[in-house]
Design a protein around this motif. Structure first.
Motif, short mmCIF file in Angstrom:
data_model
loop_
_atom_site.label_atom_id
_atom_site.label_comp_id
_atom_site.label_asym_id
_atom_site.label_seq_id
_atom_site.Cartn_x
_atom_site.Cartn_y
_atom_site.Cartn_z
N ILE A 345 0.81 -1.41 0.03
CA ILE A 345 0.07 0.03 0.03
C ILE A 345 0.71 1.42 0.02
CG2 ILE A 345 -1.89 -1.19 1.04
CD1 ILE A 345 -1.25 0.47 3.54
N HIS A 346 2.17 1.13 0.31
CA HIS A 346 3.08 2.33 0.60
C HIS A 346 3.92 2.50 -0.96
CE1 HIS A 346 2.12 4.03 4.43
NE2 HIS A 346 2.03 2.79 4.78
N GLN A 347 3.42 1.58 -1.76
CA GLN A 347 4.49 1.73 -2.98
C GLN A 347 4.58 3.10 -3.50
OE1 GLN A 347 3.14 -0.73 -6.29
NE2 GLN A 347 5.40 -1.22 -6.67
N CYS A 348 5.61 3.53 -3.98
CA CYS A 348 5.79 5.00 -4.30
C CYS A 348 4.72 5.65 -5.44
CB CYS A 348 7.23 5.21 -4.99
SG CYS A 348 7.56 6.95 -5.61
N LEU A 349 3.99 6.61 -4.62
CA LEU A 349 2.97 6.88 -5.68
C LEU A 349 3.31 7.69 -7.02
CD1 LEU A 349 -0.14 7.69 -5.21
CD2 LEU A 349 0.38 10.15 -4.19
N GLY A 350 4.61 8.34 -6.98
CA GLY A 350 4.91 8.96 -7.70
C GLY A 350 6.04 8.26 -8.89
N GLN A 351 6.02 6.89 -8.73
CA GLN A 351 6.92 6.12 -9.65
C GLN A 351 6.93 6.34 -11.11
OE1 GLN A 351 5.75 1.80 -9.75
NE2 GLN A 351 4.52 2.48 -8.04
N GLN A 352 5.66 6.58 -11.58
CA GLN A 352 5.50 6.68 -12.95
C GLN A 352 6.04 8.15 -13.38
OE1 GLN A 352 5.06 4.25 -14.42
NE2 GLN A 352 3.81 3.04 -12.85
N LEU A 353 5.87 9.14 -12.63
CA LEU A 353 6.72 10.44 -12.96
C LEU A 353 8.00 10.31 -13.00
CD1 LEU A 353 6.44 13.52 -13.47
CD2 LEU A 353 6.24 13.59 -10.90
N ALA A 354 8.57 9.65 -11.97
CA ALA A 354 10.00 9.39 -11.86
C ALA A 354 10.52 8.68 -13.26
CB ALA A 354 10.40 8.65 -10.71
N ARG A 355 9.74 7.65 -13.61
CA ARG A 355 10.09 6.73 -14.78
C ARG A 355 9.95 7.67 -16.10
NH1 ARG A 355 6.99 2.14 -12.31
NH2 ARG A 355 8.78 0.66 -11.86
N VAL A 356 9.12 8.49 -16.12
CA VAL A 356 8.94 9.45 -17.28
C VAL A 356 10.22 10.31 -17.09
CG1 VAL A 356 7.79 11.37 -18.28
CG2 VAL A 356 6.54 9.46 -17.59
N GLU A 357 10.56 10.96 -16.34
CA GLU A 357 11.70 11.77 -16.14
C GLU A 357 13.24 11.32 -16.33
OE1 GLU A 357 9.87 14.80 -12.88
OE2 GLU A 357 11.28 13.24 -12.06
N MET A 358 13.15 10.08 -16.01
CA MET A 358 14.49 9.13 -16.21
C MET A 358 14.48 8.64 -17.68
SD MET A 358 15.45 7.19 -12.68
CE MET A 358 13.83 6.86 -12.38
N ARG A 359 13.57 8.20 -18.18
CA ARG A 359 13.64 7.75 -19.74
C ARG A 359 13.60 8.80 -20.50
NH1 ARG A 359 7.87 4.30 -18.73
NH2 ARG A 359 8.84 2.47 -17.80
N VAL A 360 13.37 10.03 -20.09
CA VAL A 360 13.89 11.06 -21.09
C VAL A 360 15.10 11.69 -20.95
CG1 VAL A 360 13.21 13.61 -21.57
CG2 VAL A 360 11.31 12.04 -21.24
N ALA A 361 15.54 11.77 -19.48
CA ALA A 361 16.83 12.67 -19.23
C ALA A 361 17.88 11.69 -19.56
CB ALA A 361 16.64 12.99 -17.81
N PHE A 362 17.94 10.42 -19.28
CA PHE A 362 19.31 9.71 -19.36
C PHE A 362 19.69 9.64 -20.85
CE2 PHE A 362 18.39 7.57 -15.26
CZ PHE A 362 19.66 8.08 -14.61
N PRO A 363 18.87 9.00 -21.82
CA PRO A 363 19.11 9.10 -23.22
C PRO A 363 19.67 10.58 -23.83
CG PRO A 363 17.14 7.71 -23.05
CD PRO A 363 17.42 8.57 -21.72
N ALA A 364 18.88 11.55 -23.45
CA ALA A 364 19.01 12.90 -23.91
C ALA A 364 20.51 13.37 -23.71
CB ALA A 364 17.92 13.86 -23.34
N LEU A 365 20.80 13.06 -22.41
CA LEU A 365 21.91 13.68 -21.79
C LEU A 365 23.39 12.92 -22.68
CD1 LEU A 365 23.89 15.10 -19.80
CD2 LEU A 365 23.65 13.00 -18.20
N VAL A 366 23.42 11.61 -22.41
CA VAL A 366 24.19 10.68 -23.11
C VAL A 366 24.57 10.90 -24.64
CG1 VAL A 366 24.48 8.91 -21.31
CG2 VAL A 366 23.00 8.50 -23.26
N ASN A 367 23.41 11.20 -25.25
CA ASN A 367 23.48 11.62 -26.96
C ASN A 367 23.82 12.89 -26.86
OD1 ASN A 367 22.66 8.94 -28.17
ND2 ASN A 367 20.87 9.25 -26.94
N ARG A 368 23.56 14.01 -26.33
CA ARG A 368 23.75 15.28 -26.72
C ARG A 368 25.28 15.45 -26.35
NH1 ARG A 368 21.99 20.87 -26.35
NH2 ARG A 368 19.85 20.13 -26.66
#
Length: 402
Positions: A345-368
């Motif tokens: 019941i305490h599983q992270c409420l914002g986990q989907q937001l965190a995933r979206v942020e990381m899925r965008v940020a990591f590839p963008a950084l390493v490719n730029r």
């Protein structure tokens, strides 16, 4: 209780030199003895430390183990003898059980669905590009924590809550003060109180003039101002600090694993798997606690009512009985199911937001920045202490070829 059960004398306060991504050696060693160990708390209370994946997951799903703040008076490193711990403030649902927990969580669930968070992808991409542009314009070297890792989740959570743009820097500073693990008790309370005061004013402003954000939506409910303030604090701290440290520490891990970094750079479809593996491998939310409400049989031991249990997420996510070659960072790993966001019941409420942020940020950084690399020796990267609730780096100096 069996006398053969392993005992961990104290929780380690540092990691092994040269091993910034691995759980402390003492915890890995404890897991080798079995998934559950005795833990003598500083106040003399005999508790337990759980390091195995299956047992950690089972406790997180078991209502006989409580998250209530007032039952957490046994601190792993501090003698709380004679200290009375008050219940969590209204709205701070992370430290509550049902039904109070559900009262605060349920109104938020619909606002953090996979679908709604994916709708924010375009905004995350925009923020990410803006910060990469700024990094490129300023030129190397830079501190990736302040230039990239912290601003992206900070802007997203502040926009979701409706925090005015000009107040975000102040917000970040206060949250860092009470999450860093290196702030004095006095300064910590000052930062906490300042944040509470700010949030109270923000709630009042949203009631008077609602805008298009989560906090304004919640003012149209039976939740009091005090409850909304507490809920906002949980969302703010969880939504900012965890993802910021994942982005910074995750980049550090990729730079130290060049083959994995190269794989992510050449294969854009690897982003989802890469994020899940980094979450497992790093487990920045290292440990949580529960208190047994009744006698519970667990791992062949009796956990007596009132006994504190420390749950080691980072060793659970490195459990060799659950993950093949758990000490290896493998972005193509197939055995998912990590506990980085908890369970139950305490599983992270914002986990989907965190995933979206990381899925965008990591590839963008390493490719730029194809030549991105550390600007200091690996051992000179400043790590957060183990006493911090969320593990990570204090700064990450990087450079690249211009």
């Amino acid at each position: 209780m069996s006398e053969s059960v392993h005992t961990v004398a104290t929780l380690p306060t540092a990691r092994q030199p040269g091993c910034p991504f691995d759980p402390p050696a003492e915890l890995i060693d404890a897991r080798r003895y079995g998934p559950i160990s005795r833990y003598p708390f500083p106040d003399g209370h005999e508790g337990w430390l759980i390091t195995g994946y299956d047992l950690v997951r089972s406790v997180l799903a078991d209502a006989r183990f409580s998250s209530r703040k007032e039952l957490m008076f046994h601190h792993p490193l501090i003698d709380y003898t004679g200290v009375e711990v008050p219940p969590a403030a209204p709205g701070e649902f992370l430290l509550m059980d049902e039904p109070q927990h559900g009262r605060y969580r349920k109104p938020l669930v619909g606002k953090f669905t996979v679908r709604r968070m994916r709708q924010l992808t375009e905004r995350v991409e925009q923020i990410t590009v803006e910060h990469l542009d700024a990094m490129e314009k300023a030129g190397p070297p830079t501190d990736l924590v302040t230039a990239f890792a912290t601003p992206i989740p900070a802007i997203m959570i502040c926009e979701l809550l409706g925090v005015p743009y000009e107040d975000r820097g102040y917000f970040q500073k206060q949250v860092e003060s009470f999450m860093s693990g290196e702030t004095s008790d006095e300064d910590l309370m000052t930062a906490y109180t300042a944040t509470q005061t700010y949030l109270a004013e923000l709630v009042a402003a949203k009631r008077a003039n609602p805008t298009d954000d989560v906090l304004s939506d919640l003012t149209d409910s039976d939740l009091s101002d005090e409850e909304l303030r507490g809920m906002s604090l949980i969302l703010l701290a969880a939504g900012l600090d965890t993802t910021a440290n994942m982005l910074a520490l995750g980049t550090f891990a990729l730079l130290r694993n060049p083959a994995q970094l190269a794989a992510l750079r050449v294969d854009p479809t690897l982003a989802d798997q890469a994020v899940e593996e980094l979450l497992r491998y790093l487990s920045v939310a290292k440990t949580f606690m529960r208190t047994a409400l009744e006698d519970v049989e667990l791992g062949g031991q009796t956990i007596e009512a009132g006994t504190a249990v420390i749950l080691s997420y980072n060793t659970a996510n490195r459990d060799p009985e659950r993950f093949a070659d758990p000490q290896v960072l493998d972005l193509r790993r197939q055995d998912g199911g990590h506990l980085a966001f908890g369970h139950g019941i305490h599983q992270c409420l914002g986990q989907q937001l965190a995933r979206v942020e990381m899925r965008v940020a990591f590839p963008a950084l390493v490719n730029r920045f194809p030549t991105l690399r550390l600007a200091v020796a690996p051992e000179e990267v400043g790590l957060r202490p183990e006493t911090a609730d969320i593990y990570g780096v204090k700064s990450l100096p990087v450079t690249w070829d211009v």
